[in-house]
Design a protein around this motif. Structure first.
Motif, PDB file in Angstrom:
ATOM      1  N   ASP A   1     -40.801 -33.163  95.362  1.00 12.50           N
ATOM      2  CA  ASP A   1     -41.790 -34.172  94.938  1.00 12.50           C
ATOM      3  C   ASP A   1     -41.694 -35.443  95.780  1.00 12.50           C
ATOM      4  O   ASP A   1     -42.704 -36.122  96.012  1.00 12.50           O
ATOM      5  CB  ASP A   1     -41.540 -34.574  93.472  1.00 12.50           C
ATOM      6  CG  ASP A   1     -42.316 -33.688  92.506  1.00 12.50           C
ATOM      7  OD1 ASP A   1     -43.245 -33.007  92.947  1.00 12.50           O
ATOM      8  OD2 ASP A   1     -41.964 -33.700  91.307  1.00 12.50           O
TER       9      ASP A   1
ATOM     10  N   SER B   1     -48.341 -31.753  90.398  1.00 13.92           N
ATOM     11  CA  SER B   1     -48.536 -31.218  89.050  1.00 13.92           C
ATOM     12  C   SER B   1     -49.532 -32.061  88.254  1.00 13.92           C
ATOM     13  O   SER B   1     -49.736 -31.819  87.061  1.00 13.92           O
ATOM     14  CB  SER B   1     -47.208 -31.182  88.284  1.00 13.92           C
ATOM     15  OG  SER B   1     -46.195 -30.654  89.066  1.00 13.92           O
TER      16      SER B   1
ATOM     17  N   ASN C   1     -49.155 -35.302  87.518  1.00 16.96           N
ATOM     18  CA  ASN C   1     -48.507 -36.398  86.779  1.00 16.96           C
ATOM     19  C   ASN C   1     -48.505 -37.681  87.620  1.00 16.96           C
ATOM     20  O   ASN C   1     -48.316 -37.605  88.845  1.00 16.96           O
ATOM     21  CB  ASN C   1     -47.037 -36.052  86.474  1.00 16.96           C
ATOM     22  CG  ASN C   1     -46.913 -34.868  85.544  1.00 16.96           C
ATOM     23  OD1 ASN C   1     -47.603 -34.789  84.531  1.00 16.96           O
ATOM     24  ND2 ASN C   1     -46.048 -33.933  85.894  1.00 16.96           N
TER      25      ASN C   1
END
Ligand SMILES: C[S@@+](CC[C@H](N)C(=O)[O-])C[C@H]1O[C@@H](n2cnc3c(N)ncnc32)[C@H](O)[C@@H]1O
Length: 275
Positions: free
Chosen positions: A89, A265, A267
């Motif tokens: 990430d 994702s 978020n």
């Protein structure tokens, strides 16, 4: 043991992706390629290193600490329990940093850990220099080792410092990046077993996960050159809190603008701000 036996052992121990981990452990321990392992997947191996690695992984020690290395931004980093394991990430932050840095740019990486952010940027941008800061002397030792191994040690300065306090000196930066600890303390009580092998200092972000981010957002913008960028990774549940603080900083004139970016994702994950 055979590949299937190792898969079964890791599966029984609750390892999330036993087939992947079994393949990586066997390839690394036995010096096999993926194709080589495929061809010999039914063969029984009695290798002391493989047996030891299987035992460690079945006790939920992270694969990355067992191997002692992990890949980040396509580069190979030494990792050990003194530093956080680099996460895929965080490559989003690095990619944004690479786009933001001017030629010959100078940047600071606050909470550097293994050095994965600062050192991968330096490796990919031979024209830039960095200051890499962490509160953990053990993590800084890992980052220094990685800087040497990647051949960028002459362009990075390491500093042992608490980033909730203003940075010493008066140097200003084209870019400041940070992946600070941001897990709310309550959430650190029920983590996957692997996470308890990582340093709690790298994970625990205090009651609301903002104990490092909040003070950073107060004093860090003053160290940016006009037009300089600030990139901070934060927890998926903290988008609102980070946006409120960034908004306050724009009203107070410490930042000119900001946006919150999402990860793959979906978020909220990254603050991208400009002085
Ligand atoms: C989430 S880890 C990030 C490591 C690395 N940048 C990465 O992305 O993998 C956070 C790091 O912040 C360091 N740290 C925690 N609190 C700190 C503080 N108050 N001042 C400086 N560093 C701190 C920890 O030692 C740890 O290395």
């Amino acid at each position: 043991m055979t590949y299937r036996e190792l898969c079964a052992r890791l599966h029984e121990a609750g390892v999330p992706d036993p087939e992947r981990d079994a393949a990586i452990l066997m390839e690394e321990a036995l010096g096999l390629s993926s194709a080589g392992l495929m061809a010999r997947r039914n063969e029984y191996f009695d290798d002391p290193r493989l047996n030891e690695w299987a035992r460690r992984r079945a006790s939920r020690e992270p694969l990355q600490y067992i191997l002692g290395r992990w890949s980040f931004m396509g580069l190979d980093f030494s990792v050990c329990p003194d530093c956080l394991i680099p996460r895929a990430d965080t490559e989003l932050l690095c990619e944004e940093a690479l786009r933001s840095l001017p030629r010959g740019g100078v940047f600071a990486d606050l909470c550097t850990g293994s050095g994965c952010i600062a050192l991968s940027i330096l490796k990919l941008r031979g024209d830039c220099r960095a200051l890499a800061v962490d509160l953990s002397p053990e993590a800084l030792a890992v980052a220094k080792k990685n800087a040497k191994e990647l051949g960028v040690a002459d362009r990075v300065t390491f500093l042992l410092h608490d980033v909730t306090e203003p940075l010493p000196g008066d140097e200003s930066f084209d870019l400041i990046v940070s992946n600070p600890p941001y897990v709310p303390t309550e959430d650190t009580k029920a983590l996957e077993p692997e996470l308890y092998h990582e340093p709690m200092l790298a994970l625990d972000g205090g009651g609301d996960g903002m104990s490092v981010i909040r003070p950073m957002l107060t004093h860090v913008p003053t160290r940016l050159r006009p037009g300089g960028k600030l990139l901070i990774e934060f927890g998926y549940q903290s988008g609102g809190l980070v946006a409120d603080l960034a908004h306050e900083a724009t009203i107070a004139g410490r930042l000119a603008r900001y946006e919150i970016r999402k990860d793959l994702s979906g978020n909220d994950r990254l603050l991208v701000a400009e002085a």
